[in-house]
Enzyme design. Sequence first.
Site, mmCIF file in Angstrom:
data_model
loop_
_atom_site.group_PDB
_atom_site.id
_atom_site.type_symbol
_atom_site.label_atom_id
_atom_site.label_comp_id
_atom_site.label_asym_id
_atom_site.label_seq_id
_atom_site.Cartn_x
_atom_site.Cartn_y
_atom_site.Cartn_z
ATOM 1 N N GLY A 152 19.109 3.650 -33.079
ATOM 2 C CA GLY A 152 20.143 3.228 -34.024
ATOM 3 C C GLY A 152 21.489 3.853 -33.727
ATOM 4 N N LEU A 153 22.355 3.079 -33.076
ATOM 5 C CA LEU A 153 23.724 3.544 -32.817
ATOM 6 C C LEU A 153 24.729 2.650 -33.559
ATOM 7 N N THR A 154 24.592 1.329 -33.372
ATOM 8 C CA THR A 154 25.556 0.369 -33.925
ATOM 9 C C THR A 154 25.512 0.331 -35.453
ATOM 10 N N PRO A 156 27.461 -1.630 -39.105
ATOM 11 C CA PRO A 156 28.149 -2.880 -39.449
ATOM 12 C C PRO A 156 29.628 -2.878 -39.045
ATOM 13 N N ILE A 185 19.482 -3.716 -34.711
ATOM 14 C CA ILE A 185 18.653 -2.739 -34.007
ATOM 15 C C ILE A 185 17.360 -3.392 -33.505
ATOM 16 N N CYS A 261 22.087 7.899 -22.800
ATOM 17 C CA CYS A 261 20.916 7.001 -22.929
ATOM 18 C C CYS A 261 21.309 5.594 -22.491
ATOM 19 N N GLU A 386 24.533 -3.343 -25.497
ATOM 20 C CA GLU A 386 24.694 -2.259 -24.506
ATOM 21 C C GLU A 386 26.097 -2.269 -23.900
HETATM 22 P P1 TGC Z 1 34.918 8.634 -24.689
HETATM 23 O O1 TGC Z 1 36.074 9.415 -25.226
HETATM 24 O O2 TGC Z 1 35.056 7.900 -23.405
HETATM 25 O O3 TGC Z 1 33.634 9.594 -24.564
HETATM 26 C C1 TGC Z 1 33.203 10.389 -25.672
HETATM 27 C C2 TGC Z 1 32.452 11.599 -25.102
HETATM 28 O O4 TGC Z 1 31.303 11.145 -24.388
HETATM 29 C C3 TGC Z 1 31.390 11.554 -23.001
HETATM 30 N N1 TGC Z 1 30.827 10.466 -22.210
HETATM 31 C C4 TGC Z 1 29.659 10.527 -21.598
HETATM 32 N N2 TGC Z 1 28.787 11.533 -21.488
HETATM 33 C C5 TGC Z 1 27.654 11.295 -20.787
HETATM 34 N N3 TGC Z 1 27.394 10.102 -20.223
HETATM 35 C C6 TGC Z 1 28.255 9.072 -20.310
HETATM 36 N N4 TGC Z 1 27.978 7.891 -19.775
HETATM 37 C C7 TGC Z 1 29.451 9.263 -21.031
HETATM 38 N N5 TGC Z 1 30.513 8.470 -21.333
HETATM 39 C C8 TGC Z 1 31.358 9.238 -22.046
HETATM 40 C C9 TGC Z 1 32.864 11.786 -22.759
HETATM 41 O O5 TGC Z 1 33.071 12.679 -21.702
HETATM 42 C C10 TGC Z 1 33.302 12.390 -24.085
HETATM 43 O O6 TGC Z 1 32.849 13.713 -24.143
HETATM 44 P P2 TGC Z 1 33.702 14.843 -24.925
HETATM 45 O O7 TGC Z 1 32.948 16.093 -24.669
HETATM 46 O O8 TGC Z 1 35.080 14.799 -24.331
HETATM 47 O O9 TGC Z 1 33.690 14.424 -26.359
HETATM 48 O O10 TGC Z 1 34.424 7.650 -25.840
HETATM 49 P P3 TGC Z 1 35.185 6.461 -26.569
HETATM 50 O O11 TGC Z 1 35.017 6.669 -28.040
HETATM 51 O O12 TGC Z 1 36.575 6.278 -26.021
HETATM 52 O O13 TGC Z 1 34.282 5.191 -26.207
HETATM 53 C C11 TGC Z 1 34.137 4.753 -24.926
HETATM 54 C C12 TGC Z 1 33.337 3.418 -24.897
HETATM 55 C C13 TGC Z 1 34.076 2.329 -25.635
HETATM 56 C C14 TGC Z 1 33.207 3.063 -23.442
HETATM 57 C C15 TGC Z 1 31.954 3.639 -25.540
HETATM 58 O O14 TGC Z 1 32.064 3.883 -26.888
HETATM 59 C C16 TGC Z 1 31.038 2.452 -25.334
HETATM 60 O O15 TGC Z 1 30.366 2.392 -24.324
HETATM 61 N N6 TGC Z 1 30.992 1.475 -26.303
HETATM 62 C C17 TGC Z 1 30.016 0.401 -26.254
HETATM 63 C C18 TGC Z 1 28.973 0.643 -27.302
HETATM 64 C C19 TGC Z 1 27.607 0.252 -26.840
HETATM 65 O O16 TGC Z 1 27.336 0.041 -25.675
HETATM 66 N N7 TGC Z 1 26.664 0.196 -27.762
HETATM 67 C C20 TGC Z 1 25.324 -0.057 -27.426
HETATM 68 C C21 TGC Z 1 24.411 0.153 -28.609
HETATM 69 S S1 TGC Z 1 22.716 0.211 -28.161
HETATM 70 C C22 TGC Z 1 22.299 -1.343 -27.757
HETATM 71 O O17 TGC Z 1 23.074 -2.230 -27.699
HETATM 72 C C23 TGC Z 1 20.874 -1.536 -27.445
HETATM 73 S S2 TGC Z 1 20.413 -3.138 -27.124
HETATM 74 C C24 TGC Z 1 18.970 -2.778 -26.333
HETATM 75 C C25 TGC Z 1 18.066 -3.888 -26.059
HETATM 76 O O18 TGC Z 1 17.632 -4.597 -26.979
HETATM 77 O O19 TGC Z 1 17.689 -3.999 -24.853
HETATM 78 P P1 FAD Z 2 32.545 -5.803 -31.761
HETATM 79 O O1 FAD Z 2 32.641 -4.411 -31.295
HETATM 80 O O2 FAD Z 2 33.041 -6.121 -33.130
HETATM 81 O O3 FAD Z 2 33.297 -6.722 -30.708
HETATM 82 C C1 FAD Z 2 33.724 -8.062 -31.008
HETATM 83 C C2 FAD Z 2 34.550 -8.564 -29.819
HETATM 84 O O4 FAD Z 2 35.701 -7.743 -29.672
HETATM 85 C C3 FAD Z 2 33.792 -8.491 -28.493
HETATM 86 O O5 FAD Z 2 34.116 -9.595 -27.710
HETATM 87 C C4 FAD Z 2 34.346 -7.229 -27.837
HETATM 88 O O6 FAD Z 2 34.297 -7.273 -26.407
HETATM 89 C C5 FAD Z 2 35.788 -7.262 -28.343
HETATM 90 N N1 FAD Z 2 36.371 -5.909 -28.347
HETATM 91 C C6 FAD Z 2 36.008 -4.840 -29.092
HETATM 92 N N2 FAD Z 2 36.761 -3.775 -28.793
HETATM 93 C C7 FAD Z 2 37.610 -4.169 -27.799
HETATM 94 C C8 FAD Z 2 38.625 -3.525 -27.047
HETATM 95 N N3 FAD Z 2 38.918 -2.225 -27.221
HETATM 96 N N4 FAD Z 2 39.308 -4.262 -26.145
HETATM 97 C C9 FAD Z 2 38.999 -5.567 -25.920
HETATM 98 N N5 FAD Z 2 38.038 -6.231 -26.603
HETATM 99 C C10 FAD Z 2 37.354 -5.539 -27.522
HETATM 100 N N6 FAD Z 2 22.711 -1.706 -31.128
HETATM 101 C C11 FAD Z 2 21.979 -0.554 -31.242
HETATM 102 O O7 FAD Z 2 22.499 0.500 -31.562
HETATM 103 N N7 FAD Z 2 20.630 -0.584 -30.994
HETATM 104 C C12 FAD Z 2 19.967 -1.711 -30.651
HETATM 105 O O8 FAD Z 2 18.759 -1.679 -30.409
HETATM 106 C C13 FAD Z 2 20.717 -2.922 -30.551
HETATM 107 N N8 FAD Z 2 20.079 -4.097 -30.281
HETATM 108 C C14 FAD Z 2 20.779 -5.269 -30.331
HETATM 109 C C15 FAD Z 2 20.088 -6.484 -30.243
HETATM 110 C C16 FAD Z 2 20.786 -7.694 -30.332
HETATM 111 C C17 FAD Z 2 20.033 -8.979 -30.286
HETATM 112 C C18 FAD Z 2 22.203 -7.686 -30.450
HETATM 113 C C19 FAD Z 2 22.960 -8.974 -30.482
HETATM 114 C C20 FAD Z 2 22.882 -6.491 -30.546
HETATM 115 C C21 FAD Z 2 22.186 -5.269 -30.522
HETATM 116 N N9 FAD Z 2 22.838 -4.049 -30.708
HETATM 117 C C22 FAD Z 2 22.121 -2.874 -30.798
HETATM 118 C C23 FAD Z 2 24.264 -4.020 -31.025
HETATM 119 C C24 FAD Z 2 25.181 -4.168 -29.829
HETATM 120 O O9 FAD Z 2 25.199 -3.020 -29.045
HETATM 121 C C25 FAD Z 2 26.582 -4.513 -30.358
HETATM 122 O O10 FAD Z 2 26.503 -5.831 -30.861
HETATM 123 C C26 FAD Z 2 27.647 -4.405 -29.294
HETATM 124 O O11 FAD Z 2 27.848 -3.054 -28.912
HETATM 125 C C27 FAD Z 2 28.986 -5.018 -29.752
HETATM 126 O O12 FAD Z 2 29.324 -4.598 -31.032
HETATM 127 P P2 FAD Z 2 29.733 -5.694 -32.147
HETATM 128 O O13 FAD Z 2 28.702 -6.744 -32.187
HETATM 129 O O14 FAD Z 2 30.021 -4.952 -33.394
HETATM 130 O O15 FAD Z 2 31.054 -6.358 -31.604
#
Ligand code: TGC
Ligand code: FAD
Length: 407
Positions: A152-154, A156, A185, A261, A386
């Site tokens: 659980g990261l994401t 609303p 999630i 992760c 992701e």
């Molecule tokens: P930023 O300032 O860049 O970094 C914050 C702190 O984290 C450190 N860091 C890392 N450390 C280890 N490994 C990495 N890959 C790291 N990337 C960054 C960084 O050095 C910093 O550390 P510190 O000590 O200075 O605090 O963070 P930001 O807030 O600017 O955000 C960067 C951004 C936008 C790239 C990041 O927030 C991001 O990747 N956003 C996307 C969110 C996302 O991917 N969510 C996924 C949720 S889980 C999911 O979707 C599961 S679906 C699974 C499935 O069903 O298969």
């Molecule tokens: P938003 O962040 O609201 O983004 C909306 C749009 O704005 C996107 O096109 C995005 O690219 C754009 N945008 C946002 N910020 C910027 C920027 N700075 N510059 C340019 N464009 C930008 N999360 C978990 O934690 N655990 C899970 O297991 C998990 N499973 C999932 C399973 C499914 C089926 C789905 C659909 C999602 C899941 N997620 C999970 C959540 C997923 O990681 C998020 O949906 C994703 O990170 C995007 O967040 P959001 O949907 O809130 O979109």
Amino acid sequence: MPAKTSTASTKSKKSLKQDLFEHPDFYQIDDLLTEEHKLIRSSIRDFVKREISPFVEDWAQQASFPVEMVKKFGDIGAFGPTIPTEYGGGGMDYISYGLVMQEIERGDSGMRSTASVQGSLVMYPIYKFGSEEQRKKYLPKLASGEWLGCFGLTEPDYGSNPAGMVSNFRDAGDHYILNGSKMWISNAPHADVAVVWAKNEQGRIHGLIVEKGMEGFSAPETHHKWSLRASATGELVFDNVKIPKTNLLPGKSGLGAPLMCLDSARYGIAWGAIGAAMDCYESARKYAAERIQFGKPIASFQLVQKKLSEMLTEITKAQLINWRLGTLMNSGKATTAQISLAKRNNVQIALEIAREARHMHGAMGITGEYPIMRHMMNLESVITYEGTNDIHLLILGNEITGISAFS
Ligand code: TGC
Ligand code: FAD
């Protein structure tokens, strides 16, 4: 001698042609794999053919998560392939992990989600940041499929920007009190264990292990998805949940912990998406050879050949990216930006291949007779979760320019 050489090359040309149809490997990347890699791949491939492909269309049509698959994934070693064997994991390298994800997603992205969340997003943080007691308590049960986990990261209001999360916990003496909610999630409605990221009173992000049945914790299912229908998605709701202090992951805090992760999970997705792309390509290639229009197989038309050629080109490029990234992962040298490039490229091309394959199947492409529409709809989630496609572009942009577009 020359005659022998020519027989050998004719034979290899023939088998190459067969491979192009069955399992595209145009640049003979198999030569770079070990016997163990090939064995792991073929055992997962057989498992998917037997246990997933014949049923997944019905699961998806009915939006039903097959809970019985959790134990089966555990038995085949699909959960935590890179986690050491002493904790029940597979003790494998990252190429093996990639191949497992590729073969499962060849069956279905939702099934791959189940496995990659369990391995990379639940077992990995417990192994990497957990205490020895936590590792011993949770990892073997998660590896065997006795327990299912979620991550659980994401929230609303915080998707792409998890740093803003508002879920929080406070110190209440011998335990913590957790409040907040998570959304979207994977695995949530069926999960026994949730790794949840929340802020403490100082605003520092920590990982907490939340167990099913804890008072004030619920995980309602999210319905009416058009994508990943064989995977269960839900919310996590925390209403004054009492969390034992021993359930805090002690090894790392800050956003870097969940982002580590995500590196592992995004790597698996880069391989998985190519599994889906290969399935679409194989189906399109077969359909084009069999479907007659204007008195000829549609495969004889130049426009159809162009589509197939482009699909094979993109699959081959993605396979090479995956193999090289796997070797970098094995040596601990892969960077977040390299992983972003692979996740973004491979999911995008998989989605484009699925769409082209859909066109090539004509009306049949919209039915469950073929896997195409399901892959295509699934990949619409994979391109968002992701880290969305654009977030990965910006991670690369940051790497190239040294300027973060996020802050
Ligand atoms: P930023 O300032 O860049 O970094 C914050 C702190 O984290 C450190 N860091 C890392 N450390 C280890 N490994 C990495 N890959 C790291 N990337 C960054 C960084 O050095 C910093 O550390 P510190 O000590 O200075 O605090 O963070 P930001 O807030 O600017 O955000 C960067 C951004 C936008 C790239 C990041 O927030 C991001 O990747 N956003 C996307 C969110 C996302 O991917 N969510 C996924 C949720 S889980 C999911 O979707 C599961 S679906 C699974 C499935 O069903 O298969
Ligand atoms: P938003 O962040 O609201 O983004 C909306 C749009 O704005 C996107 O096109 C995005 O690219 C754009 N945008 C946002 N910020 C910027 C920027 N700075 N510059 C340019 N464009 C930008 N999360 C978990 O934690 N655990 C899970 O297991 C998990 N499973 C999932 C399973 C499914 C089926 C789905 C659909 C999602 C899941 N997620 C999970 C959540 C997923 O990681 C998020 O949906 C994703 O990170 C995007 O967040 P959001 O949907 O809130 O979109």
